[in-house]
Design an enzyme around this catalytic site. Sequence first.
Site, PDB file in Angstrom:
ATOM      1  N   GLU A  41       0.839  -1.199   0.000  1.00 56.93           N
ATOM      2  CA  GLU A  41       0.000   0.000   0.000  1.00 56.93           C
ATOM      3  C   GLU A  41       0.877   1.253   0.000  1.00 56.93           C
ATOM      4  OE1 GLU A  41      -3.610   2.114  -0.076  1.00 56.93           O
ATOM      5  OE2 GLU A  41      -3.084   0.034  -0.522  1.00 56.93           O
ATOM      6  N   LYS A  56      19.370   1.138  23.187  1.00 56.28           N
ATOM      7  CA  LYS A  56      19.141  -0.273  22.872  1.00 56.28           C
ATOM      8  C   LYS A  56      20.409  -1.087  23.107  1.00 56.28           C
ATOM      9  CE  LYS A  56      16.774  -3.226  19.581  1.00 56.28           C
ATOM     10  NZ  LYS A  56      15.917  -3.272  18.382  1.00 56.28           N
ATOM     11  N   ARG A  78       9.376   0.155   6.631  1.00 59.99           N
ATOM     12  CA  ARG A  78       8.044  -0.307   7.013  1.00 59.99           C
ATOM     13  C   ARG A  78       7.172  -0.364   5.762  1.00 59.99           C
ATOM     14  NH1 ARG A  78       6.360   2.781  11.925  1.00 59.99           N
ATOM     15  NH2 ARG A  78       7.901   1.377  12.850  1.00 59.99           N
ATOM     16  N   GLU A 114       2.657 -10.069  23.911  1.00 58.54           N
ATOM     17  CA  GLU A 114       1.768  -9.940  25.074  1.00 58.54           C
ATOM     18  C   GLU A 114       1.035  -8.599  25.061  1.00 58.54           C
ATOM     19  OE1 GLU A 114      -0.277 -10.665  28.529  1.00 58.54           O
ATOM     20  OE2 GLU A 114       0.863 -12.080  27.299  1.00 58.54           O
ATOM     21  N   SER A 115       1.690  -7.568  24.581  1.00 60.54           N
ATOM     22  CA  SER A 115       1.099  -6.220  24.556  1.00 60.54           C
ATOM     23  C   SER A 115      -0.054  -6.110  23.564  1.00 60.54           C
ATOM     24  CB  SER A 115       2.157  -5.190  24.184  1.00 60.54           C
ATOM     25  OG  SER A 115       2.638  -5.427  22.860  1.00 60.54           O
ATOM     26  N   GLU A 140      16.055  -3.821   9.068  1.00 60.69           N
ATOM     27  CA  GLU A 140      14.831  -4.505   9.466  1.00 60.69           C
ATOM     28  C   GLU A 140      13.681  -4.052   8.577  1.00 60.69           C
ATOM     29  OE1 GLU A 140      12.983  -5.429  13.705  1.00 60.69           O
ATOM     30  OE2 GLU A 140      12.442  -3.403  13.063  1.00 60.69           O
ATOM     31  N   ALA A 152       0.222   0.306  16.488  1.00 57.93           N
ATOM     32  CA  ALA A 152       1.633   0.349  16.883  1.00 57.93           C
ATOM     33  C   ALA A 152       2.115   1.782  17.071  1.00 57.93           C
ATOM     34  CB  ALA A 152       2.485  -0.368  15.837  1.00 57.93           C
ATOM     35  N   GLU A 155       0.841   2.879  20.436  1.00 58.00           N
ATOM     36  CA  GLU A 155       1.604   2.222  21.498  1.00 58.00           C
ATOM     37  C   GLU A 155       2.978   2.867  21.658  1.00 58.00           C
ATOM     38  OE1 GLU A 155       3.427  -2.130  22.740  1.00 58.00           O
ATOM     39  OE2 GLU A 155       3.762  -1.205  20.793  1.00 58.00           O
TER      40      GLU A 155
END
Length: 268
Positions: A41, A56, A78, A114-115, A140, A152, A155
């Site tokens: 998209e 990190k 992304r 889990e989130s 990545e 996301a 969050e």
Amino acid sequence: MDGRDWSKFLIPYEQAVEELKFKFKTLRTELKSREGYSYVEFVTGRIKRISSILEKAKRLSVPMDKIESGIEDIAGIRIMCQFVQDIYAIAALVRERKDMTVLYEKDYVANTKESGYRSYHIIVNYPVQTALGMKTVLAEIQIRTLAMNFWATIEHSLNYKYQEVLPEDVKLRLKKAAEAAFLLDQEMSSIRDEVTESQQQFEDRSNVVSRCLNNIQELYFYYRVREAAQFQLRFNELWEQEDDWGLKELAEEIQSALIRSKKGDQSK
């Protein structure tokens, strides 16, 4: 701190992000042209901030001289898509590419965090040609639906606000929101064929309109003014009537007239 020049250190990663963005945007265009539908998209990319790299590295106990191999997402791409099925189609295309090497994959779509976080991550080795020669960097590639990306993003903002320590009530509400987002993805996937068919029809109509208008303008270039004007009047009428079949036939007529004009011009 090792006193490195971060601006120079990040140059290959910046180049990798720009190249990968261009390649996946090109893939989107090619898929639309070849198949009438693209799994992609839209595409974004970013370089991790220096402060985030250092944080990190500290969190993962990565030594400063091992950052290039220990931090996988300094360069991040992304890829957003419309449907959950598209995520796996894109992942398959990435695996087949010869301009990067897939090291491993993390499927947080099937194995939700889990989130409530859902996304598909692919870590690749990507070679870039720099002024100092060829250098391979880690990058990545995250693949997610628009709904997953919306969740996301929220969050991430909340984690920044609460410095990664979210209150329990916020965690619970986020998790509920993640489930709602996934239910939306599932519902959209159930009508995927109808949506893609509709998008294909829109794309086809858009292409026919472009062909008509571009070729009419080209007829003017060959001084076929009267013919071009007549075609324009017919186009306007068919457009008002929303006669897609008539527009397709008209596009073929204009194309034939243009071919005749070109042949006539060449024979002079």
